[in-house]
Design a protein around this motif. Sequence first.
Motif, PDB file in Angstrom:
ATOM      1  N   TYR A  93       3.898  32.223  35.421  1.00  0.00           N
ATOM      2  CA  TYR A  93       4.591  30.937  35.256  1.00  0.00           C
ATOM      3  C   TYR A  93       4.602  30.173  36.576  1.00  0.00           C
ATOM      4  O   TYR A  93       4.382  28.958  36.615  1.00  0.00           O
ATOM      5  CB  TYR A  93       6.018  31.186  34.768  1.00  0.00           C
ATOM      6  CG  TYR A  93       6.762  29.941  34.367  1.00  0.00           C
ATOM      7  CD1 TYR A  93       7.496  29.210  35.300  1.00  0.00           C
ATOM      8  CD2 TYR A  93       6.738  29.500  33.055  1.00  0.00           C
ATOM      9  CE1 TYR A  93       8.176  28.069  34.927  1.00  0.00           C
ATOM     10  CE2 TYR A  93       7.421  28.349  32.670  1.00  0.00           C
ATOM     11  CZ  TYR A  93       8.139  27.648  33.614  1.00  0.00           C
ATOM     12  OH  TYR A  93       8.809  26.510  33.243  1.00  0.00           O
ATOM     13  N   HIS A  94       4.844  30.914  37.667  1.00  0.00           N
ATOM     14  CA  HIS A  94       4.893  30.260  38.979  1.00  0.00           C
ATOM     15  C   HIS A  94       3.535  29.739  39.415  1.00  0.00           C
ATOM     16  O   HIS A  94       3.428  28.742  40.111  1.00  0.00           O
ATOM     17  CB  HIS A  94       5.462  31.223  40.024  1.00  0.00           C
ATOM     18  CG  HIS A  94       6.912  31.504  39.814  1.00  0.00           C
ATOM     19  ND1 HIS A  94       7.555  32.570  40.396  1.00  0.00           N
ATOM     20  CD2 HIS A  94       7.856  30.877  39.087  1.00  0.00           C
ATOM     21  CE1 HIS A  94       8.829  32.571  40.026  1.00  0.00           C
ATOM     22  NE2 HIS A  94       9.027  31.557  39.227  1.00  0.00           N
TER      23      HIS A  94
ATOM     24  N   ALA B 250      14.618  28.924  32.800  1.00  0.00           N
ATOM     25  CA  ALA B 250      14.610  29.390  31.411  1.00  0.00           C
ATOM     26  C   ALA B 250      15.264  28.352  30.517  1.00  0.00           C
ATOM     27  O   ALA B 250      16.310  27.804  30.857  1.00  0.00           O
ATOM     28  CB  ALA B 250      15.338  30.716  31.302  1.00  0.00           C
TER      29      ALA B 250
ATOM     30  N   VAL C 131       6.460  36.135  34.849  1.00  0.00           N
ATOM     31  CA  VAL C 131       7.142  35.126  35.678  1.00  0.00           C
ATOM     32  C   VAL C 131       6.217  34.649  36.795  1.00  0.00           C
ATOM     33  O   VAL C 131       6.153  33.456  37.116  1.00  0.00           O
ATOM     34  CB  VAL C 131       8.464  35.689  36.240  1.00  0.00           C
ATOM     35  CG1 VAL C 131       9.123  34.678  37.156  1.00  0.00           C
ATOM     36  CG2 VAL C 131       9.406  36.061  35.115  1.00  0.00           C
TER      37      VAL C 131
ATOM     38  N   SER D  48      12.244  27.726  40.286  1.00  0.00           N
ATOM     39  CA  SER D  48      12.311  29.160  40.597  1.00  0.00           C
ATOM     40  C   SER D  48      11.143  29.596  41.486  1.00  0.00           C
ATOM     41  O   SER D  48      11.292  30.507  42.299  1.00  0.00           O
ATOM     42  CB  SER D  48      12.339  29.994  39.310  1.00  0.00           C
ATOM     43  OG  SER D  48      11.240  29.669  38.504  1.00  0.00           O
TER      44      SER D  48
ATOM     45  N   SER E  58       7.071  41.938  32.698  1.00  0.00           N
ATOM     46  CA  SER E  58       8.003  40.816  32.835  1.00  0.00           C
ATOM     47  C   SER E  58       7.768  40.064  34.134  1.00  0.00           C
ATOM     48  O   SER E  58       7.724  38.835  34.168  1.00  0.00           O
ATOM     49  CB  SER E  58       9.448  41.317  32.806  1.00  0.00           C
ATOM     50  OG  SER E  58       9.623  42.237  31.765  1.00  0.00           O
TER      51      SER E  58
ATOM     52  N   ASP F 185      10.437  32.310  27.190  1.00  0.00           N
ATOM     53  CA  ASP F 185      11.728  33.020  27.151  1.00  0.00           C
ATOM     54  C   ASP F 185      11.722  34.197  26.186  1.00  0.00           C
ATOM     55  O   ASP F 185      12.072  35.329  26.540  1.00  0.00           O
ATOM     56  CB  ASP F 185      12.836  32.051  26.773  1.00  0.00           C
ATOM     57  CG  ASP F 185      12.984  30.963  27.811  1.00  0.00           C
ATOM     58  OD1 ASP F 185      13.562  29.922  27.496  1.00  0.00           O
ATOM     59  OD2 ASP F 185      12.510  31.169  28.941  1.00  0.00           O
TER      60      ASP F 185
ATOM     61  N   PHE G  90      14.039  33.105  37.824  1.00  0.00           N
ATOM     62  CA  PHE G  90      13.472  32.330  36.716  1.00  0.00           C
ATOM     63  C   PHE G  90      14.530  32.063  35.650  1.00  0.00           C
ATOM     64  O   PHE G  90      14.682  30.941  35.166  1.00  0.00           O
ATOM     65  CB  PHE G  90      12.282  33.072  36.101  1.00  0.00           C
ATOM     66  CG  PHE G  90      11.831  32.461  34.810  1.00  0.00           C
ATOM     67  CD1 PHE G  90      12.249  32.971  33.585  1.00  0.00           C
ATOM     68  CD2 PHE G  90      11.023  31.338  34.808  1.00  0.00           C
ATOM     69  CE1 PHE G  90      11.858  32.389  32.400  1.00  0.00           C
ATOM     70  CE2 PHE G  90      10.628  30.754  33.624  1.00  0.00           C
ATOM     71  CZ  PHE G  90      11.049  31.275  32.413  1.00  0.00           C
TER      72      PHE G  90
ATOM     73  N   ILE H 100      12.678  37.769  38.348  1.00  0.00           N
ATOM     74  CA  ILE H 100      12.987  37.436  36.946  1.00  0.00           C
ATOM     75  C   ILE H 100      14.325  36.714  36.865  1.00  0.00           C
ATOM     76  O   ILE H 100      14.494  35.755  36.113  1.00  0.00           O
ATOM     77  CB  ILE H 100      13.006  38.703  36.063  1.00  0.00           C
ATOM     78  CG1 ILE H 100      11.663  39.437  36.160  1.00  0.00           C
ATOM     79  CG2 ILE H 100      13.290  38.348  34.619  1.00  0.00           C
ATOM     80  CD1 ILE H 100      11.669  40.797  35.519  1.00  0.00           C
TER      81      ILE H 100
ATOM     82  N   THR I 242       2.954  30.130  28.470  1.00  0.00           N
ATOM     83  CA  THR I 242       3.281  29.817  29.863  1.00  0.00           C
ATOM     84  C   THR I 242       3.017  28.339  30.152  1.00  0.00           C
ATOM     85  O   THR I 242       3.830  27.663  30.775  1.00  0.00           O
ATOM     86  CB  THR I 242       2.434  30.673  30.816  1.00  0.00           C
ATOM     87  OG1 THR I 242       2.464  32.019  30.389  1.00  0.00           O
ATOM     88  CG2 THR I 242       2.948  30.579  32.233  1.00  0.00           C
TER      89      THR I 242
ATOM     90  N   LEU J  37       9.552  36.956  27.406  1.00  0.00           N
ATOM     91  CA  LEU J  37      10.167  37.694  28.507  1.00  0.00           C
ATOM     92  C   LEU J  37      11.195  38.686  27.979  1.00  0.00           C
ATOM     93  O   LEU J  37      11.253  39.856  28.399  1.00  0.00           O
ATOM     94  CB  LEU J  37      10.819  36.690  29.465  1.00  0.00           C
ATOM     95  CG  LEU J  37      11.206  37.166  30.858  1.00  0.00           C
ATOM     96  CD1 LEU J  37      10.013  37.732  31.571  1.00  0.00           C
ATOM     97  CD2 LEU J  37      11.800  36.018  31.643  1.00  0.00           C
TER      98      LEU J  37
END
Lengths: 136, 366
Positions: free
Chosen positions: B306-307, B339, B303, B315, B299, B284, B334, B331, B278, B287
């Motif tokens: 990641y945020h 991605a 994400v 995203s 999943s 990718d 993202f 998702i 991350t 995921l």
Amino acid sequence: MALAIRFALFGCTNRPFFHIVVMEKRRAQRSGKIKEMIGSYDPMPNQDNQKLVAVDFQKLQKWLGFGAVPTKHVAELLGLGGFYPIHPMSYIKAKRKRKLMEKQPADMQAKEETQETAAIQVNEDTQPDSTEDASQ
Amino acid sequence: MAASMKCAWARCLSTILLNSTKHRCQISQPLYASCSNISGDSGEGGTDQTGQEAGLADDTKKHRRDPGKAFTDVRVQKILLRLTGLDLDKVYEYRAAKGAGVAKVALMSDQQLKKVYESASYKALRKLQMPPVLGAREPIDEVLSEDPELEGLNTSKLVFIDISQRVPLKKRTIVVREPNGTLRKASWEERDVTLQKYFPQSGRKIGLPRMFQQDNLECMLDDGKHEYILNRACSQFEIDDPEYIRVTQRTYEHIHSNGKFEDLRSTRHFGPMIFYFTYYKKIDKLLVAFLEEESLEDSVDLVKLYHIVHPSCKSAEKVASMPDPTPLEIIGAFAEMDATQKSLVQQAIQTYEKECDSTDSTQLRR
């Protein structure tokens, strides 16, 4: 009796190893009358060319508070370690060795150091220091 | 015992543990604070855990230097713990090791069994404590005194270590008197070796074990011994040691190229691995793997993670602007915006949607 912080030679033949101990100054080092062991000094360099010195500084300070006095060589070592100011004999020895190096090749340097180890051993057995005068 | 019931207990227990003040996920925070350079400032001491956005900024230079701040965020820890999961069979797998006993077989009532499961899950969560992900430690470069007049006194270095009692290892003073007369603080490598000599820790060797040399490491990785490598790295190195970071990152990359993410599931290394991907924006393939397993929860968690770690990514902003996004929308956002392998991820989403449509819709988790 004079309480000292001194070296006690352990190890075996051709392999010296010093314990830094608190004991009376004039006693034989292997008499078993050590008050406390507060560190160690390995005079033989290891694979990384290091000589290892371990000191329990808290205990050292405690015994200094009780009136223990470090011997010449212990004081020199602690000076090199930064606990004490550098001992004048360190400067003198360094100067002597530099002078010797100018005259003689590098392998004499190692010889000087083994002689110094012997000097510590002899000193702690409270006999006159004859080897150092000979090297001048 | 039905797998679903085991799962439910595990989830319940982990929620309790995550929320209880006694077992809060603060394991990494004090550790992170103590991992600062011993000679320098312990600078960033008290990082508050609520929305420390500064620590998660997208300034890439800062980022690469210090993943520790992001890792110790409570939100990140919660997600990583959720993703790691709790497979009791895997955690308590038999390992041939000293002290490993023979398994006991006992006849129990349902109530007794329930109690045993609870205490086992409790202990398992402690086994799943994640080794923190930190930036490489700054080299120690402090000279205490220069004494050129001591030149010639010794041909070897004199290493002094303080062996006073009850001093934490990281705070022990170790200084070196060089042959040229300089008195300096010992470097990290010298420290590690000297401390191991005087205060040996079990499982550590002095110097680098041959297993971690590049060629040997590759052999081990090809044999699939990822968990073993990571466990040994954890016991051999300090977590901010550049060697530890090299070994773990190489292992993660190997897992990534072979797609064997599930090998580390329900181990203490899964969280740090997910965090690594991350942080360096490589989620990718991960995921896609989660979607192929049809775990929507995982999943979405990924994400969301990641945020949190990259709050200013496109995203994240889009999802923040959406009123009530469904998991698939998050998702999808993202996949569209952040991605790197856009088509791969979008294809995986489409496949997942098809699978869900073809089976009963009640099987979709929240």
